[in-house]
Scaffold this active site. Structure first.
Site, PDB file in Angstrom:
ATOM      1  N   LYS A 257      56.801  65.539  43.745  1.00 19.01           N
ATOM      2  CA  LYS A 257      57.790  64.653  44.396  1.00 19.01           C
ATOM      3  C   LYS A 257      57.330  63.203  44.319  1.00 19.01           C
ATOM      4  O   LYS A 257      58.131  62.302  44.070  1.00 19.01           O
ATOM      5  CB  LYS A 257      58.003  65.080  45.855  1.00 19.01           C
TER       6      LYS A 257
ATOM      7  N   GLN B 274      56.459  68.038  54.380  1.00 17.55           N
ATOM      8  CA  GLN B 274      56.311  69.277  53.612  1.00 17.55           C
ATOM      9  C   GLN B 274      56.090  70.461  54.562  1.00 17.55           C
ATOM     10  O   GLN B 274      55.214  70.430  55.419  1.00 17.55           O
ATOM     11  CB  GLN B 274      55.126  69.137  52.638  1.00 17.55           C
TER      12      GLN B 274
ATOM     13  N   ASP C  70      65.493  65.786  53.284  1.00 15.75           N
ATOM     14  CA  ASP C  70      65.520  67.239  53.062  1.00 15.75           C
ATOM     15  C   ASP C  70      66.724  67.876  53.753  1.00 15.75           C
ATOM     16  O   ASP C  70      66.961  69.078  53.605  1.00 15.75           O
ATOM     17  CB  ASP C  70      64.229  67.884  53.592  1.00 15.75           C
TER      18      ASP C  70
END
Ligand code: NAP
Length: 285
Positions: free
Chosen positions: A49, A93, A116
């Site tokens: 990412k 994460q 996200d």
């Protein structure tokens, strides 16, 4: 006849080029990633990412905290990043270490920076049919269907898996695209009966090759979200021999995986634009 392979790698490159062009038209776009602990897969994902963001011209900040970091310290970092005007997108994460309450952390993220799409505000907007930031994986699947002109309207879509990050938002997006959606999970009876009715089958279970060829309706579109790393390599949820029955199928690797990262970058641009309304005056960027 063997199915057409849906080339997620090529489509992701196209999306990333579009993102780079958009970023070039904005003053500055910044993303911050937060990783707690030393899970090797999580480090791989964050590295990917970070690299993808930088390649698109997005300033990427990389916060890696030791496994023993307290929940309080993680929440304090998130509060700082929420307040930081240079950060448009904030990505934590998952999974987090057991001593940290994942829900508390997710709910601490500013929904406007939640690239996200996992904050309850964004999940609720999707549920209400008024999407804002949507999780990258299901968003990437919808982009694949569009690119290959696979009609969702009126199609029977079957989603295997009901997680908050993949299965549920996938079902919402397919329903919004006018598919008739069935969601299956570990307690579903007679899975094959359900999957055989699927014009569009999305597998997001995490069980290598669980979807056998005989579970696939001839002519179906099969999207394999599953990714399981073993010593023998990377496996999807779908037995690759299903290629003989499907009309379209995503490979693993090179299917949904690259799309997820590309769509998170696209979300970062959307978040930046929403936070900098002046840029809306220039729709070319
Ligand atoms: P998850 O949270 O573990 O959810 C798995 C889902 O599968 C659950 O809803 C579970 O049902 C269901 N399930 C388990 N066994 C089943 C069975 N035998 N039959 C039917 N359903 C079953 O996983 P996730 O985060 O959604 O991820 C799913 C997979 O996608 C994983 O392999 C993950 O690595 C992969 N993934 C890939 C990407 C990508 O970019 N390609 C992104 C995200 C995730 P219950 O709810 O009843 O437990």
């Amino acid at each position: 006849m063997a199915a057409t392979l849906i080339d997620g790698k090529a489509l992701a490159a196209k999306v990333r080029a579009e993102v780079a062009a958009s970023v070039a038209g904005l003053d500055h776009v910044g993303v911050a990633t937060v990783l707690v602990g030393d899970d090797p897969a999580s480090h791989i994902y964050i590295n990917l990412k970070q690299k993808a963001a930088e390649a698109a011209g997005i300033e990427a900040r990389d916060h890696r905290l030791p496994a023993g970091t307290t929940e309080e310290d993680v929440l304090a970092l998130i509060a700082d990043l929420n307040a930081d005007d240079g950060v448009d997108g904030l990505l934590v994460q998952l999974p987090l270490p057991d001593h940290i309450d994942e829900h508390a952390v997710i709910e601490a993220i500013d929904p406007a920076k939640d690239i996200d799409g996992i904050h309850p505000y964004n999940a609720g907007r999707l549920y209400l049919g008024r999407p804002t930031l949507v999780p990258g994986t299901p968003l990437g699947v919808m982009r694949m269907l569009e690119e290959y002109e696979i009609e969702a309207t009126g199609a029977n879509a079957v989603v295997l898996g009901r997680s908050a990050i993949v299965g549920k938002p996938m079902a919402q997006l397919l329903m919004a695209a006018n598919a008739t959606v069935t969601v299956c999970h570990s307690r579903t009876r007679d899975l094959q009966e359900k999957t055989l009715g699927a014009d569009i089958l999305v597998a997001a279970i995490g069980k290598p090759h669980m979807v056998a060829p005989e579970m696939v309706k001839p002519g179906a579109t099969v999207i394999d979200v599953g990714l399981t790393r073993t010593d023998e390599g990377l496996f999807g949820d779908v037995d690759p021999r299903a290629v003989e029955r499907a009309a379209y199928i995503t490979p693993v690797p090179g299917g949904v995986g690259p799309m997820t990262i590309a769509m998170v970058l696209e979300n970062t641009v959307s978040a930046a634009r929403a936070r900098k309304p002046r840029d809306l005056a220039n729709p070319a960027h």
